[in-house]
Design a protein around this motif. Sequence first.
Motif, PDB file in Angstrom:
ATOM      1  N   ARG A 277       0.911  -1.438   0.019  1.00 46.10           N
ATOM      2  CA  ARG A 277       0.041  -0.040  -0.052  1.00 46.10           C
ATOM      3  C   ARG A 277       0.887   1.278  -0.056  1.00 46.10           C
ATOM      4  NH1 ARG A 277      -3.318  -3.121   3.489  1.00 46.10           N
ATOM      5  NH2 ARG A 277      -2.472  -1.866   5.349  1.00 46.10           N
ATOM      6  N   VAL A 278       2.077   1.177   0.615  1.00 46.12           N
ATOM      7  CA  VAL A 278       2.868   2.253   0.813  1.00 46.12           C
ATOM      8  C   VAL A 278       3.493   2.596  -0.760  1.00 46.12           C
ATOM      9  CG1 VAL A 278       4.831   3.136   1.809  1.00 46.12           C
ATOM     10  CG2 VAL A 278       3.488   2.092   3.295  1.00 46.12           C
ATOM     11  N   THR A 279       4.147   1.586  -1.239  1.00 44.32           N
ATOM     12  CA  THR A 279       4.753   1.664  -2.600  1.00 44.32           C
ATOM     13  C   THR A 279       3.562   1.941  -3.652  1.00 44.32           C
ATOM     14  OG1 THR A 279       4.529  -0.748  -2.845  1.00 44.32           O
ATOM     15  CG2 THR A 279       6.754   0.158  -2.165  1.00 44.32           C
ATOM     16  N   ARG A 280       2.324   1.495  -3.550  1.00 42.02           N
ATOM     17  CA  ARG A 280       1.330   1.788  -4.323  1.00 42.02           C
ATOM     18  C   ARG A 280       1.271   3.289  -4.285  1.00 42.02           C
ATOM     19  NH1 ARG A 280      -1.240  -2.825  -3.831  1.00 42.02           N
ATOM     20  NH2 ARG A 280      -2.645  -2.143  -2.214  1.00 42.02           N
TER      21      ARG A 280
ATOM     22  N   HIS B 282      17.509  -0.441  -3.767  1.00 45.23           N
ATOM     23  CA  HIS B 282      16.232   0.208  -4.248  1.00 45.23           C
ATOM     24  C   HIS B 282      14.730  -0.394  -3.821  1.00 45.23           C
ATOM     25  CE1 HIS B 282      19.739   0.317  -7.312  1.00 45.23           C
ATOM     26  NE2 HIS B 282      18.955   1.661  -7.554  1.00 45.23           N
ATOM     27  N   VAL B 283      14.068   0.695  -3.717  1.00 43.36           N
ATOM     28  CA  VAL B 283      12.673   0.284  -3.417  1.00 43.36           C
ATOM     29  C   VAL B 283      11.953   0.086  -4.619  1.00 43.36           C
ATOM     30  CG1 VAL B 283      10.362   1.278  -2.408  1.00 43.36           C
ATOM     31  CG2 VAL B 283      12.835   2.103  -1.475  1.00 43.36           C
ATOM     32  N   LYS B 284      11.213  -1.213  -4.710  1.00 38.45           N
ATOM     33  CA  LYS B 284      10.687  -1.877  -5.672  1.00 38.45           C
ATOM     34  C   LYS B 284       8.949  -1.880  -5.697  1.00 38.45           C
ATOM     35  CE  LYS B 284      12.848  -3.722  -8.503  1.00 38.45           C
ATOM     36  NZ  LYS B 284      13.563  -2.743  -9.833  1.00 38.45           N
ATOM     37  N   ALA B 285       8.473  -1.667  -6.741  1.00 37.30           N
ATOM     38  CA  ALA B 285       6.969  -1.663  -6.631  1.00 37.30           C
ATOM     39  C   ALA B 285       6.683  -3.273  -6.285  1.00 37.30           C
ATOM     40  CB  ALA B 285       6.599  -1.563  -8.220  1.00 37.30           C
ATOM     41  N   ASP B 286       7.242  -4.123  -6.881  1.00 33.37           N
ATOM     42  CA  ASP B 286       7.236  -5.675  -6.365  1.00 33.37           C
ATOM     43  C   ASP B 286       8.481  -6.336  -6.044  1.00 33.37           C
ATOM     44  OD1 ASP B 286       6.509  -8.259  -6.268  1.00 33.37           O
ATOM     45  OD2 ASP B 286       5.108  -8.439  -7.775  1.00 33.37           O
TER      46      ASP B 286
ATOM     47  N   PRO C 103      12.180  -8.877  -9.722  1.00 30.75           N
ATOM     48  CA  PRO C 103      13.079  -7.809 -10.059  1.00 30.75           C
ATOM     49  C   PRO C 103      13.179  -6.665 -11.083  1.00 30.75           C
ATOM     50  CG  PRO C 103      14.114 -10.003  -9.813  1.00 30.75           C
ATOM     51  CD  PRO C 103      12.531 -10.116 -10.050  1.00 30.75           C
ATOM     52  N   ASP C 104      12.258  -7.136 -12.112  1.00 34.23           N
ATOM     53  CA  ASP C 104      12.126  -6.212 -13.205  1.00 34.23           C
ATOM     54  C   ASP C 104      10.923  -5.192 -12.914  1.00 34.23           C
ATOM     55  OD1 ASP C 104      10.079  -8.134 -13.366  1.00 34.23           O
ATOM     56  OD2 ASP C 104       9.884  -8.140 -15.346  1.00 34.23           O
ATOM     57  N   SER C 105      10.456  -5.324 -11.800  1.00 34.98           N
ATOM     58  CA  SER C 105       9.340  -4.228 -11.389  1.00 34.98           C
ATOM     59  C   SER C 105       9.740  -2.814 -11.289  1.00 34.98           C
ATOM     60  CB  SER C 105       8.370  -4.716 -10.227  1.00 34.98           C
ATOM     61  OG  SER C 105       9.092  -4.578  -9.141  1.00 34.98           O
ATOM     62  N   ALA C 106       8.872  -1.833 -11.229  1.00 30.82           N
ATOM     63  CA  ALA C 106       9.448  -0.570 -11.398  1.00 30.82           C
ATOM     64  C   ALA C 106      10.123  -0.197 -10.152  1.00 30.82           C
ATOM     65  CB  ALA C 106       8.123   0.511 -11.498  1.00 30.82           C
ATOM     66  N   THR C 107      11.356   0.711 -10.235  1.00 22.10           N
ATOM     67  CA  THR C 107      12.238   1.109  -9.306  1.00 22.10           C
ATOM     68  C   THR C 107      11.439   2.467  -8.634  1.00 22.10           C
ATOM     69  OG1 THR C 107      14.048  -0.149  -9.808  1.00 22.10           O
ATOM     70  CG2 THR C 107      14.312   1.733  -8.477  1.00 22.10           C
ATOM     71  N   LEU C 108      11.100   2.544  -7.312  1.00 23.67           N
ATOM     72  CA  LEU C 108      10.300   3.628  -6.929  1.00 23.67           C
ATOM     73  C   LEU C 108      11.048   4.655  -6.276  1.00 23.67           C
ATOM     74  CD1 LEU C 108       7.033   1.777  -5.861  1.00 23.67           C
ATOM     75  CD2 LEU C 108       7.378   2.874  -8.040  1.00 23.67           C
ATOM     76  N   GLY C 109      12.397   4.397  -5.489  1.00 19.36           N
ATOM     77  CA  GLY C 109      13.000   4.952  -4.730  1.00 19.36           C
ATOM     78  C   GLY C 109      14.163   4.349  -4.289  1.00 19.36           C
TER      79      GLY C 109
END
Length: 527
Positions: free
Chosen positions: A403-406, A430-434, A438-444
């Motif tokens: 919920r935080v990453t979304r 890295h903070v990952k969407a999933d 590993p190929d999910s979006a990097t968010l931070g």
Amino acid sequence: MSHRPRPADRRQLLRLACACAMAGWLPRWAFAQRRWSFDPFSLGVASGAPAPESVVLWTRLIAPGWLDSLGGEPVPVRWEVAHDEAFTRLVRHGEALASAELAHSVHVEVDGLEPDRWYFYRFISGDAVSATGRTRTLPAPGALAQRLRLAYASCQRWEHGHYGAYRHMREEGLDFVAFLGDYIYEYPNATAAVRNFPTLGLVHTLGEYRQRHALHRSDPALQAMHAACPWLVTWDDHEVQNDYAGTQAGDTRPLGLNGAADFLARRNAAYQAFYEHMPLRPSAFVRALSGVQVRLHTRYRFGQLADLILLDNRQFRDPQVCGHPSRPAGLVDPDTCAALDDGGRTLLGTAQEQWLDAAFAAATPGWTVVGQQTLFGRRDARIGPGARVWNDGWDGYAAARSRVTRSLEQHRVANPVFLGGDVHENWVGHVKADYIRPDSATLGVEFCGTSITSRASGAAQVPKRLAENPHYIFADGSRRGYGVVEFSPAGLTTTLRVVTDATRIDTPIETQARFVVRAGRREVHRL
Ligand code: FE
Ligand code: CA
């Protein structure tokens, strides 16, 4: 000075002589009132909770030897804020009453200050003068701040070492310290003790928690660091009890007495003692019908450069799942623990989660710094096929983390930077969407810090665990210390500072690794 002190006042006279040499004068009333036979300010001073025009100044008056409270009488305390260290150019002053009910702690909210400016402050009671502290205000919300330098630190178990790290931290030229939990430890580790004290036991009562805080705060290096700049503080579990979750007791192994029955009373005592020893605003301390609450989740806006968000993931969390009855926290198999992904469970509590979502929605285009107490990213501790995750951290609340990453994704937060503690190891990644993909979006990016003194148990496993979790690019469990992050509009630099020997007060320090993140890139690179 016109008065003639008694022999017992010799130490005080010395203090005053120093203060007078610096100040050139002290107001008459300072001598006309109470004469102390000891230094009531032996726990030092602190500041925190900065705003553009105000800041909180803290001290606690205490009996000699710093274990006993002062007794029943309220004590008037004068406070002064000045432009200069000699206090010749006073900016603000006033008087506060230190009452026994809050252990003679003082939390002064000074307002009418100028944004983005440093000040000196001190406290005076009768003929006693506190150490001088330095503090600063935040820039105005719209200001184009060019530079912010902060340290993140956690886990300062007193008997595991000396606070040599804080001696070096004073030289770092910091704007703030973000302290991310385990300010005290509630149970002893006498066998591993580097230093000892007569009351090293398991703490339960308000008096005992006060003593434990005073013990930690008696350390001169820690006091000096508090006096050097404002601290932004949150807590983890050991400020109350190992692995506790919200209103549920945690690790009940150390002694029978800390079971669930007396846990709420114990938590109330621990929360109050924490408030009494931290530079928090009086409004952060609430005696509700359900018990004592301390509001620690806060947002500090450093002009247009950065938002500093502090979270509290202990006070409002749901219990851990799939652990052992006598010790709810542990490594669990996510394949057989369906409750980890239960969307109804929360780590922050619903209100704080909504507050965080709103903070992300209002994020500056600059850096969004999230200071919280534990490793944020997933960390599979099992080498090879299959997984084991620590259910007491975000891994134990994977749905809440999603919920935080979304929320980060939804609000297109430009530059998220997570800071953490708890694990007594340095982790950078890295903070990952999933986290499973590993190929999910990097968010931070994430910097989780090692401990100031508290020992780490699994240092040898760290390199293998790093390889098992490719969203992290660096990890080390062998060294104690802190991190320094310097933010500018173009990028940030993080320096991991580690001491040579945390059991020595005179330990040297060195840089373990440096990292850079360019604004807008969400990629951390080792320099
Ligand atoms: Fe810790
Ligand atoms: Ca594995």
